[in-house]
Every structure is written in C-alpha cells, then in structure tokens.
Write an enzyme that holds these catalytic residues in place. Sequence first.
Site, mmCIF file in Angstrom:
data_model
loop_
_atom_site.group_PDB
_atom_site.id
_atom_site.type_symbol
_atom_site.label_atom_id
_atom_site.label_comp_id
_atom_site.label_asym_id
_atom_site.label_seq_id
_atom_site.Cartn_x
_atom_site.Cartn_y
_atom_site.Cartn_z
ATOM 1 N N GLY B 135 6.194 107.524 11.413
ATOM 2 C CA GLY B 135 6.831 106.457 10.649
ATOM 3 C C GLY B 135 6.562 105.907 9.270
ATOM 4 N N GLU B 245 14.625 98.799 -1.045
ATOM 5 C CA GLU B 245 15.032 98.628 0.300
ATOM 6 C C GLU B 245 14.316 97.323 0.871
ATOM 7 O OE1 GLU B 245 14.196 101.852 3.113
ATOM 8 O OE2 GLU B 245 14.773 100.743 4.657
ATOM 9 N N ARG B 246 13.189 97.216 0.438
ATOM 10 C CA ARG B 246 12.236 96.258 0.818
ATOM 11 C C ARG B 246 12.740 94.745 0.261
ATOM 12 N NH1 ARG B 246 6.727 99.863 -0.041
ATOM 13 N NH2 ARG B 246 7.198 101.057 2.081
ATOM 14 N N GLY B 343 19.323 76.210 26.158
ATOM 15 C CA GLY B 343 20.012 77.385 26.940
ATOM 16 C C GLY B 343 21.175 78.026 26.206
ATOM 17 N N GLY B 367 9.125 99.642 6.060
ATOM 18 C CA GLY B 367 7.649 99.596 5.855
ATOM 19 C C GLY B 367 7.236 98.291 6.549
HETATM 20 C C1 LIG Z 1 18.860 82.336 31.401
HETATM 21 C C2 LIG Z 1 18.909 80.756 31.865
HETATM 22 C C3 LIG Z 1 19.001 80.402 33.476
HETATM 23 C C4 LIG Z 1 19.069 79.222 33.797
HETATM 24 C C5 LIG Z 1 19.187 78.190 32.957
HETATM 25 C C6 LIG Z 1 19.219 78.266 31.390
HETATM 26 C C7 LIG Z 1 19.160 79.815 31.152
HETATM 27 C C8 LIG Z 1 19.235 79.851 29.616
HETATM 28 N N1 LIG Z 1 19.082 76.967 33.230
HETATM 29 C C9 LIG Z 1 19.478 75.717 32.545
HETATM 30 C C10 LIG Z 1 17.849 75.228 31.752
HETATM 31 O O1 LIG Z 1 17.347 74.417 32.771
HETATM 32 C C11 LIG Z 1 18.438 74.508 30.733
HETATM 33 O O2 LIG Z 1 18.976 75.248 29.698
HETATM 34 C C12 LIG Z 1 17.265 73.701 29.944
HETATM 35 O O3 LIG Z 1 16.923 72.697 30.857
HETATM 36 C C13 LIG Z 1 17.678 73.009 28.713
HETATM 37 O O4 LIG Z 1 18.819 72.439 28.744
HETATM 38 P P1 LIG Z 1 19.789 72.634 27.717
HETATM 39 O O5 LIG Z 1 20.266 74.086 27.553
HETATM 40 O O6 LIG Z 1 20.929 71.670 27.833
HETATM 41 O O7 LIG Z 1 19.130 72.099 26.436
HETATM 42 P P2 LIG Z 1 19.290 70.679 25.503
HETATM 43 O O8 LIG Z 1 20.554 70.561 24.928
HETATM 44 O O9 LIG Z 1 18.833 69.793 26.623
HETATM 45 O O10 LIG Z 1 18.134 70.853 24.418
HETATM 46 C C14 LIG Z 1 18.252 71.447 23.119
HETATM 47 C C15 LIG Z 1 17.197 71.235 22.603
HETATM 48 O O11 LIG Z 1 16.706 70.014 22.246
HETATM 49 C C16 LIG Z 1 15.382 69.524 22.545
HETATM 50 N N2 LIG Z 1 15.340 68.369 23.028
HETATM 51 C C17 LIG Z 1 16.246 67.845 24.047
HETATM 52 N N3 LIG Z 1 16.011 66.584 24.212
HETATM 53 C C18 LIG Z 1 14.954 66.196 23.442
HETATM 54 C C19 LIG Z 1 13.978 65.013 23.132
HETATM 55 N N4 LIG Z 1 14.655 63.862 23.647
HETATM 56 N N5 LIG Z 1 13.018 64.964 22.095
HETATM 57 C C20 LIG Z 1 13.083 66.391 21.440
HETATM 58 N N6 LIG Z 1 13.786 67.423 21.599
HETATM 59 C C21 LIG Z 1 14.525 67.348 22.659
HETATM 60 C C22 LIG Z 1 15.216 70.808 23.859
HETATM 61 O O12 LIG Z 1 13.857 70.909 24.071
HETATM 62 C C23 LIG Z 1 15.875 72.016 23.284
HETATM 63 O O13 LIG Z 1 15.149 72.735 22.156
HETATM 64 C C24 LIG Z 1 19.352 76.665 34.818
HETATM 65 N N7 LIG Z 1 19.978 75.278 35.197
HETATM 66 C C25 LIG Z 1 20.132 74.987 36.530
HETATM 67 O O14 LIG Z 1 20.492 74.299 36.867
HETATM 68 N N8 LIG Z 1 19.908 76.180 37.408
HETATM 69 C C26 LIG Z 1 19.653 77.496 36.977
HETATM 70 O O15 LIG Z 1 19.396 78.449 37.959
HETATM 71 C C27 LIG Z 1 19.249 77.592 35.671
HETATM 72 N N9 LIG Z 1 18.974 78.941 35.319
HETATM 73 C C1 LIG Z 2 16.623 99.744 13.867
HETATM 74 C C2 LIG Z 2 15.773 100.855 12.991
HETATM 75 C C3 LIG Z 2 16.543 101.689 11.666
HETATM 76 C C4 LIG Z 2 15.694 102.341 11.004
HETATM 77 C C5 LIG Z 2 14.351 102.606 11.268
HETATM 78 C C6 LIG Z 2 13.692 101.798 12.235
HETATM 79 C C7 LIG Z 2 14.641 101.031 13.086
HETATM 80 C C8 LIG Z 2 14.014 100.464 14.175
HETATM 81 N N1 LIG Z 2 13.634 103.586 10.461
HETATM 82 C C9 LIG Z 2 12.451 103.712 10.639
HETATM 83 C C10 LIG Z 2 11.332 102.866 10.118
HETATM 84 O O1 LIG Z 2 11.478 102.945 8.974
HETATM 85 C C11 LIG Z 2 9.971 102.937 10.937
HETATM 86 O O2 LIG Z 2 10.258 102.616 12.260
HETATM 87 C C12 LIG Z 2 9.178 102.012 10.197
HETATM 88 O O3 LIG Z 2 8.580 102.861 9.139
HETATM 89 C C13 LIG Z 2 7.811 102.127 10.936
HETATM 90 O O4 LIG Z 2 7.372 103.354 11.574
HETATM 91 P P1 LIG Z 2 7.037 103.710 13.258
HETATM 92 O O5 LIG Z 2 8.066 103.319 13.925
HETATM 93 O O6 LIG Z 2 6.613 105.122 13.251
HETATM 94 O O7 LIG Z 2 5.705 102.992 13.253
HETATM 95 P P2 LIG Z 2 4.194 103.337 13.198
HETATM 96 O O8 LIG Z 2 4.004 104.239 14.346
HETATM 97 O O9 LIG Z 2 3.981 103.900 12.062
HETATM 98 O O10 LIG Z 2 3.768 102.133 13.259
HETATM 99 C C14 LIG Z 2 3.156 101.342 14.649
HETATM 100 C C15 LIG Z 2 2.420 100.122 14.231
HETATM 101 O O11 LIG Z 2 1.327 100.506 13.933
HETATM 102 C C16 LIG Z 2 1.169 99.876 12.599
HETATM 103 N N2 LIG Z 2 0.280 100.609 11.667
HETATM 104 C C17 LIG Z 2 0.552 101.750 11.379
HETATM 105 N N3 LIG Z 2 -0.332 102.406 10.545
HETATM 106 C C18 LIG Z 2 -1.205 101.357 10.282
HETATM 107 C C19 LIG Z 2 -2.566 101.328 9.498
HETATM 108 N N4 LIG Z 2 -2.933 102.460 8.924
HETATM 109 N N5 LIG Z 2 -3.278 100.101 9.792
HETATM 110 C C20 LIG Z 2 -2.864 99.117 10.595
HETATM 111 N N6 LIG Z 2 -1.710 99.278 11.131
HETATM 112 C C21 LIG Z 2 -1.076 100.274 11.132
HETATM 113 C C22 LIG Z 2 2.396 99.559 12.073
HETATM 114 O O12 LIG Z 2 2.527 98.460 11.169
HETATM 115 C C23 LIG Z 2 3.027 99.232 13.219
HETATM 116 O O13 LIG Z 2 2.921 97.678 13.622
HETATM 117 C C24 LIG Z 2 14.475 104.130 9.771
HETATM 118 N N7 LIG Z 2 13.879 105.330 9.208
HETATM 119 C C25 LIG Z 2 14.614 106.231 8.132
HETATM 120 O O14 LIG Z 2 14.027 107.235 7.742
HETATM 121 N N8 LIG Z 2 15.767 105.940 7.862
HETATM 122 C C26 LIG Z 2 16.577 104.934 8.331
HETATM 123 O O15 LIG Z 2 17.681 104.600 8.356
HETATM 124 C C27 LIG Z 2 16.063 103.978 9.372
HETATM 125 N N9 LIG Z 2 16.507 102.964 10.086
#
Ligand SMILES: Cc1cc2c(cc1C)N(C[C@H](O)[C@H](O)[C@H](O)COP(=O)(O)OP(=O)(O)OC[C@H]1O[C@@H](n3cnc4c(N)ncnc43)[C@H](O)[C@@H]1O)c1[nH]c(=O)[nH]c(=O)c1N2
Ligand SMILES: Cc1cc2c(cc1C)N(C[C@H](O)[C@H](O)[C@H](O)COP(=O)(O)OP(=O)(O)OC[C@H]1O[C@@H](n3cnc4c(N)ncnc43)[C@H](O)[C@@H]1O)c1[nH]c(=O)[nH]c(=O)c1N2
Lengths: 384, 384
Positions: B135, B245-246, B343, B367
């Site tokens: 790549g 592209e970049r 959530g 890249g």
């Molecule tokens: C996949 C999955 C699975 C589960 C659950 C969620 C998800 C996504 N949950 C619910 C989960 O516990 C809940 O999403 C979190 O408690 C956060 O609550 P809200 O999503 O309402 O975000 P809320 O609206 O409370 O917060 C939103 C953002 O504001 C920030 N924030 C809130 N109050 C703040 C304050 N006073 N100061 C600064 N930042 C504040 C929060 O940290 C968060 O970044 C759940 N629940 C359950 O009862 N049973 C379950 O089994 C599960 N399982």
């Molecule tokens: C969804 C999507 C869509 C596209 C593409 C990818 C994906 C995921 N690509 C491919 C894309 O350009 C490619 O994935 C990247 O150039 C990275 O190459 P590799 O995946 O092979 O990773 P690679 O194996 O090169 O690198 C793996 C990791 O090692 C790091 N690394 C590599 N060499 C290193 C070095 N010398 N020193 C330190 N770190 C190093 C990299 O930075 C990376 O973190 C593509 N291509 C294309 O031709 N046409 C297209 O349209 C697209 N579209």
Amino acid sequence: MTSANELWYTDERRALREAVRGFTRREIVPNLPAWEEAGELPRSLHEKAAELGLLGFDFPEKAGGEGDFIDLMVANEEIILAGGSTGVTSALFSHTIGAPHIAAAGDPWQLDEFVRPVVAGTKIASLGVTEPGTGSDVGSITTRAMRDGDEYVITGGKTFITSGTRADFVTVAARTGGPGHRGVSLLIVESDRPGFTVASRLKKMGWLCSDTAELVFDQVRVPARNLIGQENTGFLQIMQRFESERLTLAVQAVATAERCVGLAKEHATVRTTFGVPLAERQVIRHKLAEMQRQTMVARTYVRDVTARWAAGEDVGAEVAMAKNTAVAACDFVVDEAVQIHGGMGYMRETEVERHYRDSRILGIGGGTNEIMNEIIAKRLLGAP
Amino acid sequence: MTSANELWYTDERRALREAVRGFTRREIVPNLPAWEEAGELPRSLHEKAAELGLLGFDFPEKAGGEGDFIDLMVANEEIILAGGSTGVTSALFSHTIGAPHIAAAGDPWQLDEFVRPVVAGTKIASLGVTEPGTGSDVGSITTRAMRDGDEYVITGGKTFITSGTRADFVTVAARTGGPGHRGVSLLIVESDRPGFTVASRLKKMGWLCSDTAELVFDQVRVPARNLIGQENTGFLQIMQRFESERLTLAVQAVATAERCVGLAKEHATVRTTFGVPLAERQVIRHKLAEMQRQTMVARTYVRDVTARWAAGEDVGAEVAMAKNTAVAACDFVVDEAVQIHGGMGYMRETEVERHYRDSRILGIGGGTNEIMNEIIAKRLLGAP
Ligand SMILES: Cc1cc2c(cc1C)N(C[C@H](O)[C@H](O)[C@H](O)COP(=O)(O)OP(=O)(O)OC[C@H]1O[C@@H](n3cnc4c(N)ncnc43)[C@H](O)[C@@H]1O)c1[nH]c(=O)[nH]c(=O)c1N2
Ligand SMILES: Cc1cc2c(cc1C)N(C[C@H](O)[C@H](O)[C@H](O)COP(=O)(O)OP(=O)(O)OC[C@H]1O[C@@H](n3cnc4c(N)ncnc43)[C@H](O)[C@@H]1O)c1[nH]c(=O)[nH]c(=O)c1N2
C-alpha cells in the site's frame, strides 16, 4: 501478596483461564461473525456458559452461584483475550448488571424465580435504568410504578437496554415516591407481562452481537413481591452495583487493549513495507511500546482497585479512576492498532476493527468519563 | 487577499455552496441511510451531480470540464456540511482520483473515451494502485502489464479500490519495466474486459455507501492506446496526483470536523442533565471550544496550502502537514462529538456516529499519517 496481579493468577484461576480460553475458541470465535450479523447471542451460549459455571460467579450459593467477583473478572478478561469481545461479554453477562440487586436483597422467592435460572443459563436478565430523557442523571427517571393493591402498575420507557430484546425479565428503576433519587425503586418486570413491549432493537456503532433495546411499559402490572429490597431504596441499590459494573468495564477495556497490542504486534511482525518489517521501524516500535505501557499500567491499577473493592474497601473514587484509566488506555491502543494495520485496519474482517468500534462505548456506558470525573472531583474537593 | 479563506467565499463560490447545499439536502440526505445499507451510490446520483456541473471541476474544458480545484474543494466541503458524508464524496468523486492522470496526459482519444463520460456522469472511474501486499510502498507493486503486439496483458490484483465494484474503468498501476518505482506504468482497464473480476466487495468500518473492491486481473488484454502518458512514468504520475487527493482528504476532514462541532453544539444546547443544559457545563463548553479551535486552525492552514498548491507552488511537505493537521483535528472532534452525545453518540441513527466511523479512514487513505511524516521529515532533514 507482593503484587496486585497475583490474585489473578492463582492455580485455580489459571485453570479457569484455560477453561474459558477453550470455551471461547470452541464456542464463541467461530460463531462471532454470524452473531454480529444476527445482532444477538443465541440462548444456547448462555446454557453452555452455565455448564462451565461461568454465570454463577459473584452470585450466592443459595441461588446456585459459585466463585467470586475476581473469577468473574478473569472470565471477562479471558473471553476477550482469546478472541471474543466486549460485545459478547456484555450480552452473555448482562445478568451481572441485571440480577445482583436481587441477589443482594436476598428474598428467597426472588432468588429461586430469577437468580437461579440466570445462573443456570435458562433465563436472561437485563437492567433498565436509562430513559430517553435521562442517562447520567439517574435520579431524574420518570418511569412510574404506582401501587395498586398487591400490584405495581408500571408506565414509562427505557432505552439502551443491553439484552433487552431477549430478556426474560428486566430489573427496572421506577418512581414509586416523590421526585429525585429518594423516590426510586427497583422492580422485576417479566417480559411476558401484558403491556411490556420491545419498541425497537437499536442499531449501534459496535457491540453488534449484543442486542440493545428500547422498551415501553404501558400499564404493566407486576405483583408487589417483584419489588427488590425496600421501596424507594432503588437509587442506593443502583449506585452500589454501579461500582461492579464500572470495574467490569475497566477490566474489559484493559483486556481489549491487551488483545490489540498482541494483534498489532503480530501484524507489525509479518507486514513488510519498503523492504523492512514494520516491527523494525522506530515509529512503530515506539507506538507499540507506548500501547504496552498504557495497557500494563492500567491493568495493574484496575486489578489493585478491584482487589480493594472486593475486600470491601470504600473505593468509589478509585473505581472511577480505574475506569477512566482503562478506557483511555483502550481508546489509545485500539486507535493505534487500527493505524498499524493500515487499510486492513478499516476492514470488518480484521479483528482490531471490531475492537475499535466495540470499545467506543466503554467511556459512555456504566457512567461516562465525565461522570467518573465528577465522582473523583467530589472525593478530592467536596461538593461544589 | 487578506486571508486564505476569502478565496473560498467569492460570490461565485457562495452561489456554488448554495447550489451544492440544495443538491445535498434534496438528493443525498434523504437517501443516504438506504445507500449506506445498499453499500453503494446509485449511478443516477452521478448523473444528477453532472447536471449541476459538480463532476467537471478541475477537468479540462476540452473534456467537458469547467471550474477549478478550489471549486472541487468547495463542493466537497458543502456536501459534508449539508448532511452528506466523506463516504458520499469519496464514491461520487472517485473520478477525481481515477481520471486526472488521463486528463493531464491529454490524449484526445482518451479524453473523449474516458474523461468526457465521467464528467457527464455516465461512466464511473476508479484508481487501482494498492495491492494486498503493498500500500504505502507504491514502488513495490507486482501487478504486471506485458506488452504483446498492440496490446498489454495485465495480470495481478488490486485491493481497497474505491468505486471498484461499479467502475466502468480503472486506472491501474502495473509493472511494465524492472523492479522499483521506475518500472511502473498507468493503464486504463475497462471493467468489461475478459479476465477482469471483482473478487470481493469489502466490508468496512465506515464509508458504507462507498463501495470498495478487491479486483483480480487474469491476463486482461487492453489496447496499447490505453497506456496513460509514457511507459514507466506511472509512479511520477501517481505521486503528482497524490497531492490533490491528500488536499481533498484534508478538506473532507475539516468539513467533517466543522459539521460535528455544529451537531455537538446543537445537542449540548438541547440536552439537559441534572437540571442544566450541557452547554452550560464548563467541561462541555471547553470541549466545544477546543473542538472549534482545532477545526478553525486546520481549516485556515488547509486552505492556505490548497491555494498555494493550486497556484503551482512546490508544497509537497505542506500538503502532508495539512493532511495530518486536518485528520488530527477531525479525529479529536468526532470523538468528542460522540462523547457529548452520550449513549446516543453510539447509535447508528445519530449523524456523528457515522462521521466517527467514516473519518477513521482519513489518516490511512491517500497516504497514512506516518507516510505524511516521512515526507515532512525528508523535507526538513533530507534523506536519512
Ligand atoms: C450500547 C449501550 C448499552 C447500554 C447503555 C448505553 C449504550 C450506548 N446504557 C445507557 C448508559 O448507561 C448511558 O448511555 C450513560 O449512562 C450515559 O447517559 P446518556 O446517554 O443519557 O448521556 P447524558 O445525556 O447523560 O450525557 C451526555 C454527555 O454529557 C456529559 N454530561 C452529563 N452530565 C454532565 C455534567 N453534569 N457535567 C459535565 N458533563 C456531563 C456526559 O458525560 C456525556 O458526555 C444502559 N443503561 C441501562 O440502564 N441498562 C443497560 O443495559 C445499558 N446498556
Ligand atoms: C476505504 C479505503 C479506500 C481506499 C483505500 C483504502 C481504504 C481503507 N486505498 C488504499 C490506501 O491508499 C492504503 O490503504 C494506504 O495507502 C495504506 O497502505 P496499506 O493499507 O498497505 O498500509 P501499509 O501496510 O503500507 O502500512 C501499515 C502501517 O504501517 C505504517 N508504515 C508503513 N510504512 C512505514 C514506514 N516506512 N515507517 C513507519 N511506518 C510505516 C503505515 O503508516 C500504517 O500505519 C485505495 N488505494 C487505491 O489504490 N485506490 C483507492 O481507491 C483506494 N481507496
């Protein structure tokens, strides 16, 4: 004990690890893609896990339980390390957030009716606290449970409920008293009660094999004996159990990180670019070094806090610090693991891709990063 | 001009923004969930975009093109800002990575046969450089094109090819000479040639509406007139076009960030926890402030470099810095936007959830972050 880690590798727990590893490789890994597609785990997995004793950890013997909280953490860890995922553990172990309040309350009828079958893998439990209008702010829930003779009549809605589309019963937080946290009770609501509906199966970023439900309760009647503990003590019960949920999520975050360090290391070893294996590039080596450092520090801290918590110490703020530390390490590691995989890291066929999506929930569920900081700040500074 | 930003808001480009915004809201936003599900964009979208002139930007008038690279960037931006996504732009504009080499080479037959129809939205173009084995290391590709009379016979495989399952032709990098970057040529391969197969449609973390193909060439014969430019100059042609592209990916990253700052701000304004809107909490305010700061700094830098690049300056290292700056800002912003949504941020119905998954590719495609640093380091330090 000279290290917090030792407790996690006693002879018994080494045997447990091996058993869980075998179970995971045999029963979970080959089926996980299909479950991710289906959006849920099959019931048979709960039964098989129960046969191995995995569902009884941290539950009382009088309900069929055996083993402690550390055993539960070891099982969580090993499922993830052996190729499972936090999606699997969240759904398979949803009883560890849905049933502990019942176990702690200790009512013999409830133990037999609800806890024993979940330990046996024949019933699935959920916890229903969050509502569309309120998540972090648990004390503001609006689902109501009105006493009517020998029954409660429950009306309201819950969302984001893990295992909620499959659950046989949900431990529901509902308002039985006045506003605020003092008016909340916990009630067991069986999913076959009239008025109980799964309003939707939510589509998520990750945890695809872990079903998540929006539930609606339309005048659902449950007998008064479904009340868990005393009326209006629900908030306290929830808060007490939140700590074990947070430690579980912390352990899952660490295990995900540990797994992803391993996977990234492996990829870096086999992938060659410009004629040299990635593992020989200094930037990649230092990435992996930092991933390993964050993972090991988080693991040691989480294990230390877990041991103190399990020993009964008052470590609420430390639990919050453990969760945030583990989540931050995991976030960093899964991101770099994807990066090291390059384009393959973006493909669903690559395991780190799944961990990247799965783990994004860990800093939100069970209390968000910000709510953890509220807890830590309150301990450090007092109330504002 | 007193600011790099002005160029992006001339009267003409304000009108373009409005047209693209209307197009996006009308044609894209209502259909995006279905396209994400289907895994591809419909051909009709290319035709509609062409009617509006969106596919001709940065292509020569003699191939039906009109408008310049900044117009193309403005169109990219506005699609994302109006509720589209980088998945949409990557697939709808895949001709901007697949066809520019042809346009630059300027062969009249190729212009008519390939460039004109992509500008008209009746043909879809892809770029095929990456292979399973290589790549970042473009000079090591192994797909071979052997000259046989008036034809080339192409054998090999390409992967991660955007729009590759729908493409009418692919601009393929193939080895016509010896090893290393000096032996690489670009050839146009029509997808209906015998021996051309879409080996698989890849499943990804994000960019779900943007199809991504693994392609296999089994002795595919193309006429010699399908060669782009001179034989063995493919590497240089690829590297020259990589810069556009970049810049495109950088602009997409900035627009995604800008969109997500807006969405997070909106959510913080309407969501109340503990009786107070999130937007009044200092931690949330400072998160949003930092999200905005990173986005605006990245936007200004990216626009400045884009203008210099478009004016013909030699800014390869600056393009690399622009991409990494934009990607870092975007990564930060989408993560915090999900967090602020709690959530809901984890739910597929929430727009920031999609941006979170979509944008993870931006630091890998076109890249990687690390390859950008290699370019910057080389400019700064010389070859090691
Ligand atoms: C996949 C999955 C699975 C589960 C659950 C969620 C998800 C996504 N949950 C619910 C989960 O516990 C809940 O999403 C979190 O408690 C956060 O609550 P809200 O999503 O309402 O975000 P809320 O609206 O409370 O917060 C939103 C953002 O504001 C920030 N924030 C809130 N109050 C703040 C304050 N006073 N100061 C600064 N930042 C504040 C929060 O940290 C968060 O970044 C759940 N629940 C359950 O009862 N049973 C379950 O089994 C599960 N399982
Ligand atoms: C969804 C999507 C869509 C596209 C593409 C990818 C994906 C995921 N690509 C491919 C894309 O350009 C490619 O994935 C990247 O150039 C990275 O190459 P590799 O995946 O092979 O990773 P690679 O194996 O090169 O690198 C793996 C990791 O090692 C790091 N690394 C590599 N060499 C290193 C070095 N010398 N020193 C330190 N770190 C190093 C990299 O930075 C990376 O973190 C593509 N291509 C294309 O031709 N046409 C297209 O349209 C697209 N579209």
